[in-house]
Design a protein around this motif. Structure first.
Motif, PDB file in Angstrom:
ATOM      1  N   ARG A 147      46.420  37.224  47.297  1.00 44.44           N
ATOM      2  CA  ARG A 147      47.748  37.772  47.032  1.00 44.44           C
ATOM      3  C   ARG A 147      48.565  36.885  46.091  1.00 44.44           C
ATOM      4  NH1 ARG A 147      52.656  36.716  48.800  1.00 44.44           N
ATOM      5  NH2 ARG A 147      51.903  35.311  50.410  1.00 44.44           N
ATOM      6  N   LEU A 148      48.599  35.577  46.353  1.00 42.98           N
ATOM      7  CA  LEU A 148      49.394  34.670  45.515  1.00 42.98           C
ATOM      8  C   LEU A 148      48.879  34.612  44.085  1.00 42.98           C
ATOM      9  CD1 LEU A 148      49.959  31.750  48.063  1.00 42.98           C
ATOM     10  CD2 LEU A 148      51.599  33.507  47.355  1.00 42.98           C
ATOM     11  N   GLU A 149      47.561  34.558  43.926  1.00 44.46           N
ATOM     12  CA  GLU A 149      46.972  34.527  42.579  1.00 44.46           C
ATOM     13  C   GLU A 149      47.249  35.828  41.838  1.00 44.46           C
ATOM     14  OE1 GLU A 149      43.466  31.687  44.390  1.00 44.46           O
ATOM     15  OE2 GLU A 149      43.054  33.805  44.005  1.00 44.46           O
ATOM     16  N   ALA A 150      47.195  36.956  42.562  1.00 45.74           N
ATOM     17  CA  ALA A 150      47.496  38.254  41.948  1.00 45.74           C
ATOM     18  C   ALA A 150      48.956  38.321  41.510  1.00 45.74           C
ATOM     19  CB  ALA A 150      47.172  39.388  42.916  1.00 45.74           C
ATOM     20  N   GLU A 151      49.849  37.725  42.293  1.00 47.69           N
ATOM     21  CA  GLU A 151      51.254  37.687  41.891  1.00 47.69           C
ATOM     22  C   GLU A 151      51.422  36.936  40.579  1.00 47.69           C
ATOM     23  OE1 GLU A 151      53.708  37.953  46.106  1.00 47.69           O
ATOM     24  OE2 GLU A 151      53.332  35.971  45.240  1.00 47.69           O
ATOM     25  N   ILE A 152      50.742  35.816  40.441  1.00 52.26           N
ATOM     26  CA  ILE A 152      50.819  35.014  39.204  1.00 52.26           C
ATOM     27  C   ILE A 152      50.302  35.824  38.017  1.00 52.26           C
ATOM     28  CG2 ILE A 152      49.856  32.984  38.025  1.00 52.26           C
ATOM     29  CD1 ILE A 152      51.484  31.818  40.116  1.00 52.26           C
ATOM     30  N   LEU A 153      49.132  36.440  38.166  1.00 49.72           N
ATOM     31  CA  LEU A 153      48.493  37.133  37.043  1.00 49.72           C
ATOM     32  C   LEU A 153      49.152  38.468  36.716  1.00 49.72           C
ATOM     33  CD1 LEU A 153      44.811  36.211  37.851  1.00 49.72           C
ATOM     34  CD2 LEU A 153      46.205  35.366  35.945  1.00 49.72           C
ATOM     35  N   GLY A 178      43.874  38.989  53.036  1.00 53.90           N
ATOM     36  CA  GLY A 178      43.700  38.233  54.272  1.00 53.90           C
ATOM     37  C   GLY A 178      43.193  39.115  55.397  1.00 53.90           C
ATOM     38  N   SER A 179      43.832  39.036  56.541  1.00 56.90           N
ATOM     39  CA  SER A 179      43.372  39.788  57.713  1.00 56.90           C
ATOM     40  C   SER A 179      43.551  41.297  57.546  1.00 56.90           C
ATOM     41  CB  SER A 179      44.116  39.321  58.968  1.00 56.90           C
ATOM     42  OG  SER A 179      45.499  39.594  58.835  1.00 56.90           O
ATOM     43  N   ARG A 180      44.284  41.731  56.510  1.00 62.55           N
ATOM     44  CA  ARG A 180      44.476  43.163  56.262  1.00 62.55           C
ATOM     45  C   ARG A 180      43.321  43.762  55.457  1.00 62.55           C
ATOM     46  NH1 ARG A 180      50.197  43.463  53.669  1.00 62.55           N
ATOM     47  NH2 ARG A 180      49.860  45.692  53.861  1.00 62.55           N
ATOM     48  N   GLY A 181      42.407  42.938  54.964  1.00 60.50           N
ATOM     49  CA  GLY A 181      41.283  43.445  54.187  1.00 60.50           C
ATOM     50  C   GLY A 181      41.447  43.153  52.717  1.00 60.50           C
ATOM     51  N   ARG A 218      39.359  47.724  54.918  1.00 65.25           N
ATOM     52  CA  ARG A 218      40.094  47.150  56.043  1.00 65.25           C
ATOM     53  C   ARG A 218      39.167  46.697  57.166  1.00 65.25           C
ATOM     54  NH1 ARG A 218      45.439  48.603  55.812  1.00 65.25           N
ATOM     55  NH2 ARG A 218      45.952  50.149  54.270  1.00 65.25           N
ATOM     56  N   THR A 219      39.573  45.612  57.785  1.00 67.50           N
ATOM     57  CA  THR A 219      38.887  45.156  58.993  1.00 67.50           C
ATOM     58  C   THR A 219      39.932  44.918  60.075  1.00 67.50           C
ATOM     59  OG1 THR A 219      39.028  42.839  58.331  1.00 67.50           O
ATOM     60  CG2 THR A 219      37.005  44.022  57.730  1.00 67.50           C
ATOM     61  N   ARG A 220      39.465  44.924  61.297  1.00 63.80           N
ATOM     62  CA  ARG A 220      40.350  44.567  62.403  1.00 63.80           C
ATOM     63  C   ARG A 220      40.517  43.045  62.383  1.00 63.80           C
ATOM     64  NH1 ARG A 220      37.195  48.630  64.056  1.00 63.80           N
ATOM     65  NH2 ARG A 220      38.167  50.387  65.107  1.00 63.80           N
ATOM     66  N   PRO A 221      41.673  42.552  62.777  1.00 67.79           N
ATOM     67  CA  PRO A 221      41.827  41.089  62.845  1.00 67.79           C
ATOM     68  C   PRO A 221      40.812  40.489  63.818  1.00 67.79           C
ATOM     69  CG  PRO A 221      43.952  42.175  63.015  1.00 67.79           C
ATOM     70  CD  PRO A 221      42.899  43.261  63.100  1.00 67.79           C
ATOM     71  N   LEU A 222      40.238  39.382  63.429  1.00 64.73           N
ATOM     72  CA  LEU A 222      39.279  38.700  64.301  1.00 64.73           C
ATOM     73  C   LEU A 222      40.004  38.073  65.486  1.00 64.73           C
ATOM     74  CD1 LEU A 222      37.055  36.841  61.693  1.00 64.73           C
ATOM     75  CD2 LEU A 222      36.413  38.791  63.090  1.00 64.73           C
ATOM     76  N   GLN A 223      39.353  38.077  66.632  1.00 65.76           N
ATOM     77  CA  GLN A 223      39.925  37.444  67.817  1.00 65.76           C
ATOM     78  C   GLN A 223      39.998  35.932  67.629  1.00 65.76           C
ATOM     79  OE1 GLN A 223      41.282  39.112  70.311  1.00 65.76           O
ATOM     80  NE2 GLN A 223      40.759  41.015  69.281  1.00 65.76           N
ATOM     81  N   ALA A 228      35.319  31.591  53.050  1.00 61.58           N
ATOM     82  CA  ALA A 228      35.368  33.049  53.204  1.00 61.58           C
ATOM     83  C   ALA A 228      35.490  33.747  51.846  1.00 61.58           C
ATOM     84  CB  ALA A 228      36.523  33.448  54.118  1.00 61.58           C
ATOM     85  N   GLY A 229      36.320  33.225  50.953  1.00 60.71           N
ATOM     86  CA  GLY A 229      36.454  33.820  49.623  1.00 60.71           C
ATOM     87  C   GLY A 229      35.167  33.712  48.822  1.00 60.71           C
ATOM     88  N   ASP A 230      34.500  32.572  48.920  1.00 59.30           N
ATOM     89  CA  ASP A 230      33.218  32.397  48.230  1.00 59.30           C
ATOM     90  C   ASP A 230      32.172  33.355  48.785  1.00 59.30           C
ATOM     91  OD1 ASP A 230      34.315  30.325  46.725  1.00 59.30           O
ATOM     92  OD2 ASP A 230      33.641  28.788  48.127  1.00 59.30           O
TER      93      ASP A 230
END
Length: 195
Positions: A55-61, A92-95, A109-114, A122-124
């Motif tokens: 999200r932050l990188e997308a805001e910059i670009l 993030g947790s929203r997918g 979308r995924t459900r938030p992990l317990q 995770a990004g890699d």
């Protein structure tokens, strides 16, 4: 060409990215990995096949603030307008939000992990899942699902690289955690279509 002495690290990085994009014939997929490095990708955005910012990188670009789901759409449109073929913004947790220059739009979308054992890697893993999916010629929905499954595998491991990661594990994890996909009309984030 050769690089001259006296160039800043920023200038060297940009020169390398330009050289790579001008000389590589394979599709180039990029993950900015930080807001500082995101800015270094700006000169080559039009040469990238796929960009996967958070999200932050997308805001910059994109030059847009992202606060709600509609903002992901607007940010992706701004990035696509700079010439990127596909953009997948991690939420993030929203997918993740997917958009391409052919008009396809999708929320994965995924459900938030317990419990998250370790977010490092995770990004890699998501990016590796994208590359694997491209090599396997998966269709769009399966590509996003598989990449999210790879990220989930990283999140559930205490180590940066999950020693048990496999295509089967990625598929199983996303099946256990995913929520229904939302395909969006090219005109905006309203008018949801059935998956």
């Amino acid at each position: 060409g050769t690089l001259s002495y006296g160039m800043s690290q920023y200038e060297i990085a940009q020169a390398y990215y330009l050289w790579l994009c001008d000389n590589c014939r394979a599709p180039i997929l990029a993950d900015p990995v930080s807001t500082i490095k995101a800015e270094k990708l700006r000169p080559v955005l039009g040469k990238l096949h796929t960009l996967k910012p958070n999200r932050l990188e997308a805001e910059i670009l994109s030059g847009r603030t992202i606060r709600c789901e509609a903002d992901y759409f607007r940010a992706a449109e701004s990035i696509l307008a700079q010439g990127v073929r596909r953009v997948i913004i991690s939420a993030g947790s929203r997918g993740c939000y997917y958009a391409d220059n052919m008009g396809q739009r999708l929320w994965g979308r995924t459900r938030p992990l317990q419990q998250v054992e370790n977010a490092t890697g995770a990004g890699d893993s998501f990016m590796a899942g994208l590359v694997y999916s491209m090599q396997q010629h998966y269709w769009l929905g399966d590509t996003i699902d598989f990449a999210m499954g790879a990220a989930l595998a990283a999140l559930q491991s205490r180590t940066t690289i999950n020693p048990d990661i496999s295509p089967e594990l990625c598929r199983r994890l996303v099946q256990e955690q995913k929520r229904p996909r939302m395909q969006l009309t090219p005109a905006g984030t309203g008018g949801k279509q059935q998956p």
